[in-house]
Design an enzyme around this catalytic site. Structure first.
Site, PDB file in Angstrom:
ATOM      1  N   HIS A  43       0.724  -1.229   0.084  1.00 26.80           N
ATOM      2  CA  HIS A  43       0.030   0.004  -0.019  1.00 26.80           C
ATOM      3  C   HIS A  43       0.953   1.243   0.193  1.00 26.80           C
ATOM      4  O   HIS A  43       0.623   2.174  -0.698  1.00 26.80           O
ATOM      5  CB  HIS A  43      -0.857   0.047   1.106  1.00 26.80           C
ATOM      6  CG  HIS A  43      -1.788  -1.050   1.418  1.00 26.80           C
ATOM      7  ND1 HIS A  43      -1.786  -1.999   2.472  1.00 26.80           N
ATOM      8  CD2 HIS A  43      -2.949  -1.341   0.855  1.00 26.80           C
ATOM      9  CE1 HIS A  43      -2.618  -2.793   2.432  1.00 26.80           C
ATOM     10  NE2 HIS A  43      -3.423  -2.580   1.281  1.00 26.80           N
ATOM     11  N   GLN A  91     -18.212  -6.056  -1.212  1.00 23.57           N
ATOM     12  CA  GLN A  91     -17.317  -6.862  -1.926  1.00 23.57           C
ATOM     13  C   GLN A  91     -16.898  -8.217  -1.143  1.00 23.57           C
ATOM     14  O   GLN A  91     -16.205  -8.946  -1.912  1.00 23.57           O
ATOM     15  CB  GLN A  91     -16.071  -5.876  -2.397  1.00 23.57           C
ATOM     16  CG  GLN A  91     -15.075  -5.702  -1.436  1.00 23.57           C
ATOM     17  CD  GLN A  91     -13.928  -5.138  -1.684  1.00 23.57           C
ATOM     18  OE1 GLN A  91     -14.213  -3.757  -2.160  1.00 23.57           O
ATOM     19  NE2 GLN A  91     -12.880  -5.492  -2.299  1.00 23.57           N
ATOM     20  N   ARG A 120      -3.756  -9.898   4.563  1.00 25.91           N
ATOM     21  CA  ARG A 120      -4.109 -11.100   4.882  1.00 25.91           C
ATOM     22  C   ARG A 120      -3.039 -11.982   5.298  1.00 25.91           C
ATOM     23  O   ARG A 120      -3.189 -13.160   6.092  1.00 25.91           O
ATOM     24  CB  ARG A 120      -4.872 -12.062   3.939  1.00 25.91           C
ATOM     25  CG  ARG A 120      -6.118 -11.354   3.359  1.00 25.91           C
ATOM     26  CD  ARG A 120      -6.565 -12.020   2.193  1.00 25.91           C
ATOM     27  NE  ARG A 120      -8.083 -11.230   1.567  1.00 25.91           N
ATOM     28  CZ  ARG A 120      -8.882 -11.812   1.709  1.00 25.91           C
ATOM     29  NH1 ARG A 120      -9.254 -12.737   2.524  1.00 25.91           N
ATOM     30  NH2 ARG A 120      -9.985 -10.872   1.291  1.00 25.91           N
TER      31      ARG A 120
HETATM   32  P1  AMP Z   1      -6.451  -3.612  -0.309  1.00 24.26           P
HETATM   33  O1  AMP Z   1      -6.266  -3.015   0.927  1.00 24.26           O
HETATM   34  O2  AMP Z   1      -5.866  -5.060  -0.203  1.00 24.26           O
HETATM   35  O3  AMP Z   1      -7.721  -3.584  -0.970  1.00 24.26           O
HETATM   36  O4  AMP Z   1      -5.564  -3.150  -1.275  1.00 24.26           O
HETATM   37  C1  AMP Z   1      -5.536  -1.636  -1.707  1.00 24.26           C
HETATM   38  C2  AMP Z   1      -4.612  -1.647  -2.882  1.00 24.26           C
HETATM   39  O5  AMP Z   1      -3.370  -1.822  -2.532  1.00 24.26           O
HETATM   40  C3  AMP Z   1      -5.045  -2.366  -4.181  1.00 24.26           C
HETATM   41  O6  AMP Z   1      -4.853  -1.449  -5.422  1.00 24.26           O
HETATM   42  C4  AMP Z   1      -4.096  -3.695  -4.081  1.00 24.26           C
HETATM   43  O7  AMP Z   1      -3.856  -3.981  -5.489  1.00 24.26           O
HETATM   44  C5  AMP Z   1      -2.862  -2.651  -3.626  1.00 24.26           C
HETATM   45  N1  AMP Z   1      -1.861  -3.720  -2.939  1.00 24.26           N
HETATM   46  C6  AMP Z   1      -2.169  -4.744  -2.158  1.00 24.26           C
HETATM   47  N2  AMP Z   1      -1.177  -5.453  -1.860  1.00 24.26           N
HETATM   48  C7  AMP Z   1       0.003  -5.078  -2.856  1.00 24.26           C
HETATM   49  C8  AMP Z   1       1.276  -5.523  -3.100  1.00 24.26           C
HETATM   50  N3  AMP Z   1       1.750  -6.567  -2.397  1.00 24.26           N
HETATM   51  N4  AMP Z   1       1.933  -4.785  -3.983  1.00 24.26           N
HETATM   52  C9  AMP Z   1       1.496  -3.738  -4.660  1.00 24.26           C
HETATM   53  N5  AMP Z   1       0.210  -3.398  -4.435  1.00 24.26           N
HETATM   54  C10 AMP Z   1      -0.647  -4.034  -3.514  1.00 24.26           C
END
Ligand code: AMP
Length: 286
Positions: free
Chosen positions: A36, A60, A188
Site C-alpha cells: 500500500h 465486496q 491477509r
Molecule cells: P487492499 O487494501 O488489499 O484492498 O489493497 C489496496 C490496494 O493496494 C489495491 O490496489 C491493491 O492491489 C494494492 N496492493 C495490495 N497489496 C499489494 C502489493 N503487495 N503490492 C502492490 N500493491 C498492493
C-alpha cells in the site's frame, strides 16, 4: 496529515487544490503494509495532494466470516500513511458510504468480471468493487488513482469501468511488492501461522517456475500451468484456481502469443485465501 470522516469535509479540504493542482487517490481497506505504501509513495511523487482511503467495503465480501476477520488497525495505518507523506486519510463510516436508502450499483459484464475472482467469489465481488470505487471517485474526484498489480483482475476491471463510464481519472498501476522470500505482501498474510507463512512462499515460487519456463521458450498453457501447479502440489497447497488468461480480456488462452498474459493463482493456506499473479509474454518473463 488529517483524518477525514465525511465526504463534505473531504471536499472542503481538497477545494483549494482543485484547478491549480492535482489530487491522487490510493484506495485501500487498511491494515497497511509496504505494498500500500508503495502506491502512496507513487501518488506523493505525482500529485499535489494525496488522499489514502481506508474502507473495508462490506459489499465486496462474499463470505461474512472473511469480512469479520479482516484485519483493522487504524491507529497504525494513520502513522504509516503519515510516514510516506499522505495528506488526508479518508476513513468514512459504513453509513457515510452507504446511507439508508442507498440503492445504486455499478455492474460490468463479461469475462473480466466473470473469470477467476468473479467465478470463485461470485459476481457480487466485482460489483462491490466497481460500486465502491466509482463512489470513491465521485467523492474525491481524483486526477489519478493508484492500484496494485497484485490484484491484476481488479486493475483491469477498474480500467474498464473508467473507460465505459468516461470517468476522467487516470489509473496508475504499481508493481507487486513482495517479501524477501517472494510472497506478495497482503493484509491477509498476518493471519498465517508461522508454519503456513513459510509454506505461502511457494505460491510465488510456483509463479516464478512458470515465468522461467516462459523465458525458456515454453508457450503452451498446459506446460506453463503444469510447472506452476507442480510446485503447489509438491507443497500440499490447496489451489482454488490457477489459470493463464489474456491480460486484456481475461479469457483463458491455450498458448502465449504476442500480447501479455496473466498467470493468476488463488490458494487457501491454513484457511487464509491468498492471490497472486505474474505477467508472461512469449519467450520472455516480464
Ligand atoms: P487492499 O487494501 O488489499 O484492498 O489493497 C489496496 C490496494 O493496494 C489495491 O490496489 C491493491 O492491489 C494494492 N496492493 C495490495 N497489496 C499489494 C502489493 N503487495 N503490492 C502492490 N500493491 C498492493
Amino acid at each position: 496529515m488529517r483524518i477525514v470522516r465525511t465526504v463534505a469535509d473531504l471536499r472542503a479540504a481538497l477545494a483549494p487544490v482543485r484547478g491549480s493542482g492535482s489530487v491522487g487517490l490510493v484506495p485501500t481497506m487498511g491494515a497497511l503494509h509496504d505494498g500500500h505504501l508503495e502506491l502512496a509513495r507513487q501518488a506523493r511523487a505525482d500529485n499535489d495532494a494525496v488522499v489514502l482511503s481506508i474502507f473495508v467495503n462490506p459489499t465486496q465480501f462474499n463470505d461474512p466470516s472473511d469480512l469479520a476477520a479482516y484485519p483493522r488497525d487504524e491507529g497504525k495505518d494513520v502513522d504509516l500513511a503519515a510516514s510516506v507523506g499522505v495528506d488526508y486519510v479518508f476513513a468514512p463510516e459504513v453509513t457515510e458510504v452507504y446511507p439508508p436508502g442507498f440503492s445504486a450499483t455499478v455492474t460490468l459484464h463479461g469475462p473480466i468480471v466473470e473469470a477467476l475472482e468473479g467465478a470463485h467469489r461470485g459476481v457480487g465481488h466485482f460489483q462491490g468493487v466497481t460500486t465502491v470505487v466509482a463512489k470513491l471517485f465521485g467523492m474525491v474526484s481524483p486526477d489519478r488513482a493508484y492500484f496494485g498489480q497484485k490484484d491484476a483482475q481488479q486493475v483491469r476491471v477498474v480500467q474498464a469501468m473508467v473507460a465505459d463510464l468516461n470517468i476522467p481519472t487516470q489509473i496508475v498501476v504499481v508493481s507487486t511488492v513482495r517479501e524477501p522470500d517472494g510472497l506478495a505482501m497482503s493484509s491477509r498474510n498476518r493471519r498465517l501461522s508461522p508454519f503456513d507463512r513459510a509454506r505461502a512462499a511457494h505460491v510465488a515460487e510456483a509463479l516464478r517456475a512458470a515465468e522461467l519456463a516462459a523465458a525458456g521458450g515454453i508457450s503452451d498453457a498446459w506446460s506453463l500451468l503444469h510447472s506452476a501447479r507442480k510446485v503447489l502440489t509438491d507443497n500440499a497447497i490447496d489451489v482454488e484456481y490457477l489459470e493463464l488468461v489474456d491480460a486484456d480480456t481475461f479469457r483463458p488462452i491455450p498458448v502465449l502469443v504476442t500480447g501479455p498474459a496473466v498467470l493468476a493463482v488463488a490458494v487457501v493456506i491454513g484457511g487464509t485465501r491468498l492471490i497472486d499473479n505474474v505477467v508472461l509474454r512469449q519467450g520472455s518473463a516480464s
